[in-house]
Design a protein around this motif. Structure first.
Motif, PDB file in Angstrom:
ATOM      1  N   LYS A  51      50.596  40.795  45.155  1.00 47.49           N
ATOM      2  CA  LYS A  51      50.281  39.559  44.446  1.00 47.49           C
ATOM      3  C   LYS A  51      48.958  38.949  44.931  1.00 47.49           C
ATOM      4  O   LYS A  51      48.248  38.300  44.182  1.00 47.49           O
ATOM      5  CB  LYS A  51      51.423  38.560  44.631  1.00 47.49           C
ATOM      6  CG  LYS A  51      51.357  37.360  43.689  1.00 47.49           C
ATOM      7  CD  LYS A  51      52.524  36.420  43.935  1.00 47.49           C
ATOM      8  CE  LYS A  51      53.830  37.103  43.577  1.00 47.49           C
ATOM      9  NZ  LYS A  51      54.987  36.186  43.744  1.00 47.49           N
ATOM     10  N   LEU A  52      48.618  39.167  46.206  1.00 50.60           N
ATOM     11  CA  LEU A  52      47.398  38.603  46.775  1.00 50.60           C
ATOM     12  C   LEU A  52      46.144  39.393  46.394  1.00 50.60           C
ATOM     13  O   LEU A  52      45.031  38.942  46.648  1.00 50.60           O
ATOM     14  CB  LEU A  52      47.497  38.558  48.307  1.00 50.60           C
ATOM     15  CG  LEU A  52      48.460  37.526  48.908  1.00 50.60           C
ATOM     16  CD1 LEU A  52      48.515  37.689  50.409  1.00 50.60           C
ATOM     17  CD2 LEU A  52      48.054  36.113  48.539  1.00 50.60           C
ATOM     18  N   LEU A  53      46.307  40.581  45.813  1.00 52.03           N
ATOM     19  CA  LEU A  53      45.143  41.431  45.534  1.00 52.03           C
ATOM     20  C   LEU A  53      44.236  40.791  44.489  1.00 52.03           C
ATOM     21  O   LEU A  53      44.683  40.382  43.423  1.00 52.03           O
ATOM     22  CB  LEU A  53      45.588  42.797  45.019  1.00 52.03           C
ATOM     23  CG  LEU A  53      46.300  43.729  45.994  1.00 52.03           C
ATOM     24  CD1 LEU A  53      46.725  45.002  45.281  1.00 52.03           C
ATOM     25  CD2 LEU A  53      45.390  44.060  47.168  1.00 52.03           C
ATOM     26  N   PRO A  54      42.933  40.711  44.787  1.00 53.61           N
ATOM     27  CA  PRO A  54      41.994  40.236  43.764  1.00 53.61           C
ATOM     28  C   PRO A  54      41.937  41.228  42.606  1.00 53.61           C
ATOM     29  O   PRO A  54      42.248  42.406  42.752  1.00 53.61           O
ATOM     30  CB  PRO A  54      40.646  40.177  44.508  1.00 53.61           C
ATOM     31  CG  PRO A  54      40.994  40.233  45.952  1.00 53.61           C
ATOM     32  CD  PRO A  54      42.275  40.990  46.065  1.00 53.61           C
ATOM     33  N   LYS A  55      41.532  40.760  41.439  1.00 56.79           N
ATOM     34  CA  LYS A  55      41.438  41.633  40.272  1.00 56.79           C
ATOM     35  C   LYS A  55      40.402  42.722  40.516  1.00 56.79           C
ATOM     36  O   LYS A  55      39.312  42.452  41.023  1.00 56.79           O
ATOM     37  CB  LYS A  55      41.060  40.803  39.040  1.00 56.79           C
ATOM     38  CG  LYS A  55      41.152  41.588  37.735  1.00 56.79           C
ATOM     39  CD  LYS A  55      40.885  40.703  36.537  1.00 56.79           C
ATOM     40  CE  LYS A  55      41.034  41.490  35.239  1.00 56.79           C
ATOM     41  NZ  LYS A  55      40.750  40.624  34.057  1.00 56.79           N
ATOM     42  N   ASN A  56      40.748  43.950  40.153  1.00 57.69           N
ATOM     43  CA  ASN A  56      39.863  45.115  40.321  1.00 57.69           C
ATOM     44  C   ASN A  56      39.449  45.328  41.777  1.00 57.69           C
ATOM     45  O   ASN A  56      38.317  45.733  42.066  1.00 57.69           O
ATOM     46  CB  ASN A  56      38.626  44.991  39.440  1.00 57.69           C
ATOM     47  CG  ASN A  56      38.963  44.907  37.973  1.00 57.69           C
ATOM     48  OD1 ASN A  56      39.907  45.545  37.512  1.00 57.69           O
ATOM     49  ND2 ASN A  56      38.204  44.118  37.219  1.00 57.69           N
ATOM     50  N   SER A  57      40.365  45.025  42.709  1.00 55.00           N
ATOM     51  CA  SER A  57      40.062  45.208  44.127  1.00 55.00           C
ATOM     52  C   SER A  57      39.939  46.690  44.450  1.00 55.00           C
ATOM     53  O   SER A  57      40.745  47.510  44.003  1.00 55.00           O
ATOM     54  CB  SER A  57      41.164  44.580  44.984  1.00 55.00           C
ATOM     55  OG  SER A  57      40.923  44.824  46.351  1.00 55.00           O
ATOM     56  N   THR A  58      38.921  47.050  45.245  1.00 51.86           N
ATOM     57  CA  THR A  58      38.708  48.449  45.627  1.00 51.86           C
ATOM     58  C   THR A  58      38.530  48.533  47.139  1.00 51.86           C
ATOM     59  O   THR A  58      37.455  48.869  47.642  1.00 51.86           O
ATOM     60  CB  THR A  58      37.475  49.030  44.925  1.00 51.86           C
ATOM     61  OG1 THR A  58      36.343  48.188  45.218  1.00 51.86           O
ATOM     62  CG2 THR A  58      37.663  49.116  43.425  1.00 51.86           C
ATOM     63  N   THR A  59      39.606  48.217  47.869  1.00 54.47           N
ATOM     64  CA  THR A  59      39.583  48.295  49.326  1.00 54.47           C
ATOM     65  C   THR A  59      40.726  49.169  49.807  1.00 54.47           C
ATOM     66  O   THR A  59      41.701  49.413  49.076  1.00 54.47           O
ATOM     67  CB  THR A  59      39.736  46.893  49.949  1.00 54.47           C
ATOM     68  OG1 THR A  59      41.021  46.369  49.582  1.00 54.47           O
ATOM     69  CG2 THR A  59      38.646  45.951  49.472  1.00 54.47           C
ATOM     70  N   ILE A  60      40.599  49.625  51.054  1.00 55.18           N
ATOM     71  CA  ILE A  60      41.667  50.424  51.650  1.00 55.18           C
ATOM     72  C   ILE A  60      42.967  49.623  51.665  1.00 55.18           C
ATOM     73  O   ILE A  60      44.052  50.154  51.399  1.00 55.18           O
ATOM     74  CB  ILE A  60      41.282  50.848  53.083  1.00 55.18           C
ATOM     75  CG1 ILE A  60      40.182  51.908  53.036  1.00 55.18           C
ATOM     76  CG2 ILE A  60      42.490  51.380  53.844  1.00 55.18           C
ATOM     77  CD1 ILE A  60      40.627  53.255  52.537  1.00 55.18           C
ATOM     78  N   GLU A  61      42.877  48.315  51.967  1.00 56.77           N
ATOM     79  CA  GLU A  61      44.064  47.464  52.025  1.00 56.77           C
ATOM     80  C   GLU A  61      44.756  47.397  50.657  1.00 56.77           C
ATOM     81  O   GLU A  61      45.994  47.421  50.573  1.00 56.77           O
ATOM     82  CB  GLU A  61      43.688  46.044  52.498  1.00 56.77           C
ATOM     83  CG  GLU A  61      43.250  45.956  53.945  1.00 56.77           C
ATOM     84  CD  GLU A  61      41.812  46.397  54.155  1.00 56.77           C
ATOM     85  OE1 GLU A  61      41.089  46.607  53.155  1.00 56.77           O
ATOM     86  OE2 GLU A  61      41.404  46.526  55.325  1.00 56.77           O
ATOM     87  N   ALA A  62      43.949  47.318  49.599  1.00 51.86           N
ATOM     88  CA  ALA A  62      44.533  47.298  48.249  1.00 51.86           C
ATOM     89  C   ALA A  62      45.256  48.609  47.944  1.00 51.86           C
ATOM     90  O   ALA A  62      46.364  48.621  47.386  1.00 51.86           O
ATOM     91  CB  ALA A  62      43.441  47.042  47.215  1.00 51.86           C
ATOM     92  N   ALA A  63      44.649  49.755  48.302  1.00 52.60           N
ATOM     93  CA  ALA A  63      45.282  51.064  48.065  1.00 52.60           C
ATOM     94  C   ALA A  63      46.598  51.165  48.820  1.00 52.60           C
ATOM     95  O   ALA A  63      47.620  51.646  48.280  1.00 52.60           O
ATOM     96  CB  ALA A  63      44.331  52.174  48.497  1.00 52.60           C
TER      97      ALA A  63
END
Length: 771
Positions: free
Chosen positions: A119-131
């Motif tokens: 839920k905290l992920l920004p839109k179109n996030s491209t980070t290791i944490e998001a993956a």
């Protein structure tokens, strides 16, 4: 064997999750003194706490103290990252806490942390944490449910898409591609699965990873599922070799052995299937994976029954049934089905009755419909002579086979219907079902050979066509060169009259062209020679395949003959227990009919001609056999006058049965007290018409008897069989009884087509009453 159990893999990644509410976080323990002493900024402290949490949660095993430490450090990292608004670290903390609670078996808490992190992920996030957050949330969706599996794949595909951008050429991406490929394999999206797994394998090899048994096994499974058995099997064997090289004794080796067994079972390698299934069972039990061991035991019991190793099947399935959970209806059904098969096959009908009742309760209560279960129930009901119930179960089996379109299931159905109809006295229907069963069995035997020969023939034809095209192209080139040379010669003659130097130069050019032509021709000859050698090799391969097919057909006829001999022997054994004279007579007549069919198959495998048999030898052997069977040698004279005629197989069987009925009737009923007893058999052939006459000098039929109104089984058989081969049947009674049969001889070049037409005609007329 159910592949679904091994399609599901538990996806375990590195990071986990945090607390549910940011505003109401619980009091957290102090940061370890070792970290406080380091003069680092807040970001470095949070990263150190995350590394500690990751170390504890990813330690081998699932120790309670390690998970508690992971949760402790994860909560501290979550609190600090939230306090200082470090979003990437906060998301990473949520993922680590989710993983910690999941491994602690607190699925509810773990899922809340995972959902909060996503839920905290920004839109179109491209980070290791998001993956990591997307991959962690995907672990909470069930792979056995279609809708849930689609959501799981969607989250994981997004995670892999991010890793492609931020972590290319890393083991993390290779792991993600492998797990995503396995998920697509579970969904039977086999093309996508193979593509992802190949990409993962290439990346592992690029990174120098050596222990690749898991990716080899997954790729082999996906390929065999998509029909590429040869390539799939090669990868599965590579997985086994790699696992044995690294002495892998984990659950992975059990999975590899199980999938190998499944592949060998699909190509009817039964002994090898049992060998690898036993190893899979051993390692599953060694790793205390009881659920997989129970499932493998069911599959192992099935292959033991198929090999006739009933005692081992019973031992294996009974041990697994004791440990099988009462709520695991699927595995219970598989195990009890194998026990019912074994008990029925070994004639332990008391035990079989108990297994049948348990199996019926399970299938009725939980609506379980499986082909092996239906087959086991049918064989038990037939063994118990409960033919009405068996007929109902066969109808249920027919519905299942209509969905699966399995030739094996259809062949079993025809065999069961033959047994039921035979028991009910529906002999014509039983014969029809038995013929269908034989045709389906022959189709199963020859299907693989036909496909292999077809593929080789197609390859040979394409190569031959390509060779012809290439040869024509080269021939055109040579003609073109020749034309050019002629034009050059004419031009040089004109130039010689003017300039001597020019003529010399043209001569040199001509010599160069001739040399070039020589080289081209030499090369063309070499190419043609190589192509001819390839064609010779292909021809030899085709010849070997034809020889193998002829051997196979002979083996089929041999086995059919042996099976008929076994049935005859079984009927003969049954005679000793029967007192009823009529029943004895009926059984002996059946033996004689089967013997006439058996002779055909015996002659087919003894001689090179697999399409026709010698009518003379066949008729003489039937006559001699019936003389011996009724002990009439020396009492009744047989005159056999047979023209040199060869009978197609589709004609030989009906004619043999008619001949058997006619001679048997003459021996049994034609003669009273007369001394000169004689039976004559004449076979003539004119203009593709064949005429068979069987006559005796006995008392004939009474004038009051109307031949057309006779409804005996023998008369029905002769009438029906003559209609089957489109023959004219004529019976006259004058100074004895004469049976005359005339038919059109089959074209020897179209015997298979004629045989198929005869079979189809017999099916369409099977249900019609015979005159």
């Amino acid at each position: 064997m159910n592949k679904l159990f091994f399609k599901i893999f538990i996806l375990v990644l590195l990071l986990s999750h945090p607390a549910f509410s940011k505003s109401n976080s619980p009091l957290l323990p102090d940061i370890p003194s070792g970290i406080k002493k380091i003069d680092l900024g807040d970001t470095a402290k949070i990263n150190a706490l995350l590394r500690l949490a990751s170390t504890y949660v990813n330690k081998p095993g699932e120790q309670a103290d390690d998970l508690s430490n992971a949760i402790n450090y994860g909560n501290q990292a979550l609190s600090l990252s939230h306090q200082y608004h470090f979003l990437p670290q906060e998301i990473a903390a949520y993922s680590l806490l989710s993983q910690s609670y999941r491994e602690k078996k607190d699925i509810v808490a773990g899922r809340k942390y995972a959902e909060q992190g996503v839920k905290l992920l920004p839109k179109n996030s491209t980070t290791i944490e998001a993956a990591d957050a997307l991959a962690e949330l995907s672990t909470y969706y069930d792979a056995t449910n279609a809708d849930s599996l689609n959501i799981k794949i969607n989250y994981f595909a997004k995670s892999v898409g991010i890793l492609r951008k931020v972590a290319p050429r890393t083991k993390k991406l290779a792991d993600g591609l492998k797990f995503l490929g396995d998920l697509n394999n579970s969904r039977y999206d086999l093309k996508e699965a193979v593509s992802l797994l190949n990409e993962s394998l290439a990346l592992y090899q690029l990174l120098g990873v050596k222990q690749l048994q898991d990716i080899y096994d997954l790729l082999g499974d996906a390929l065999t599922s998509s029909g590429n058995t040869v390539e799939g099997l090669s990868y599965q064997l590579k997985a086994l070799k790699t696992a044995e090289m690294f002495k892998d004794t984990s659950q992975m080796i059990s999975t590899i052995y199980y999938r190998l067994a499944f592949t060998y079972n699909s190509i009817n390698q039964d002994n090898r299937t049992a060998e690898y299934m036993e190893k899979a069972s051993y390692y599953a039990l060694k790793n205390r994976n009881i659920n997989d061991w129970i499932m493998i035991s069911g599959s192992l019991g099935t292959i033991y029954n198929k090999l006739g190793r009933y005692r081992e099947a019973v031992k294996t399935c009974e041990e697994a049934l004791i440990k099988c959970p009462t709520t695991d209806y699927q595995n219970q059904t598989n195990l009890i089905t194998n026990l019912l098969f074994a008990a029925t096959a070994t004639k332990k009908l008391g035990k079989a009755s108990g297994y049948y009742n348990r199996l019926k309760q399970l299938t009725d209560a939980h609506n379980i419909e499986l082909s092996p279960t239906d087959a086991a129930m049918i064989e038990y009901l037939i063994a118990m002579k409960q033919f009405p119930e068996a007929e109902l179960q066969v109808e249920k089996f027919i519905k299942y086979a209509a969905v699966t379109q399995s030739l094996i299931s259809k062949q079993k159905i025809e065999h069961y219907q033959f047994q039921v109809d035979s028991a009910k006295g529906n002999f014509l229907s039983a014969i029809s079902h038995q013929e269908n069963a034989h045709l389906l069995r022959d189709s199963l035997l020859s299907r693989n050979y036909n496909k292999q020969i077809g593929r080789m023939q197609m390859t040979f034809d394409l190569q031959k066509k390509d060779q012809e095209i290439a040869f024509k192209a080269k021939h055109i080139d040579l003609l073109t060169h020749q034309n050019q040379l002629q034009n050059s010669a004419l031009h040089s003659q004109k130039m010689i009259r003017n300039l001597f130097i020019a003529s010399v130069l043209l001569l040199m050019a001509l010599l160069a062209v001739l040399y070039n032509r020589y080289k081209l021709k030499h090369q063309a000859n070499n190419d043609l020679q190589e192509q001819q050698e390839e064609i010779n090799t292909q021809n030899e391969s085709l010849r070997q395949l034809v020889d193998e097919r002829e051997w196979l057909l002979k083996e089929v006829h041999h086995r059919v003959k042996n099976n008929l001999q076994i049935v005859i022997s079984l009927l003969n054994s049954q005679l000793s227990n029967i007192k009823d004279v009529v029943a004895i007579d009926v059984i002996r007549e059946s033996q004689n009919r089967m013997r006439s069919i058996s002779l055909i198959h015996q002659k087919l495998y003894q001689f090179d001609n697999l399409a026709t048999i010698d009518a003379g030898d066949y008729i003489r052997e039937i006559a001699l056999y019936l003389q011996d069977s009724f002990d009439t040698i020396g009492h009744i004279k047989f005159r056999v006058d047979v023209a040199p005629v060869r009978l197609d197989v589709s004609q030989a069987v009906p004619i043999g049965l008619i001949l058997n009925e006619a001679i048997t009737n003459s021996i049994k009923y034609a003669f009273a007290d007369q001394t000169d007893k004689q039976v004559s058999i004449n076979l003539t052939s004119t203009d593709n018409h064949v005429r068979l006459m069987i006559s005796d000098n006995g008392k004939g039929l009474s004038p009051e008897i109307d031949i057309k109104q006779l409804k005996s089984l023998g008369m029905q058989l002769m009438t029906g069989l003559s209609r089957q081969i489109r023959a004219q049947l004529k019976i006259t009674s004058n100074n004895g009884l004469t049976i005359e049969l005339e038919w059109l001889q089959a074209d020897p070049f179209h015997t298979s087509t004629h045989r198929d037409k005869i079979i189809n005609d017999s099916f369409s007329s099977a249900a019609k009453p015979m005159i």
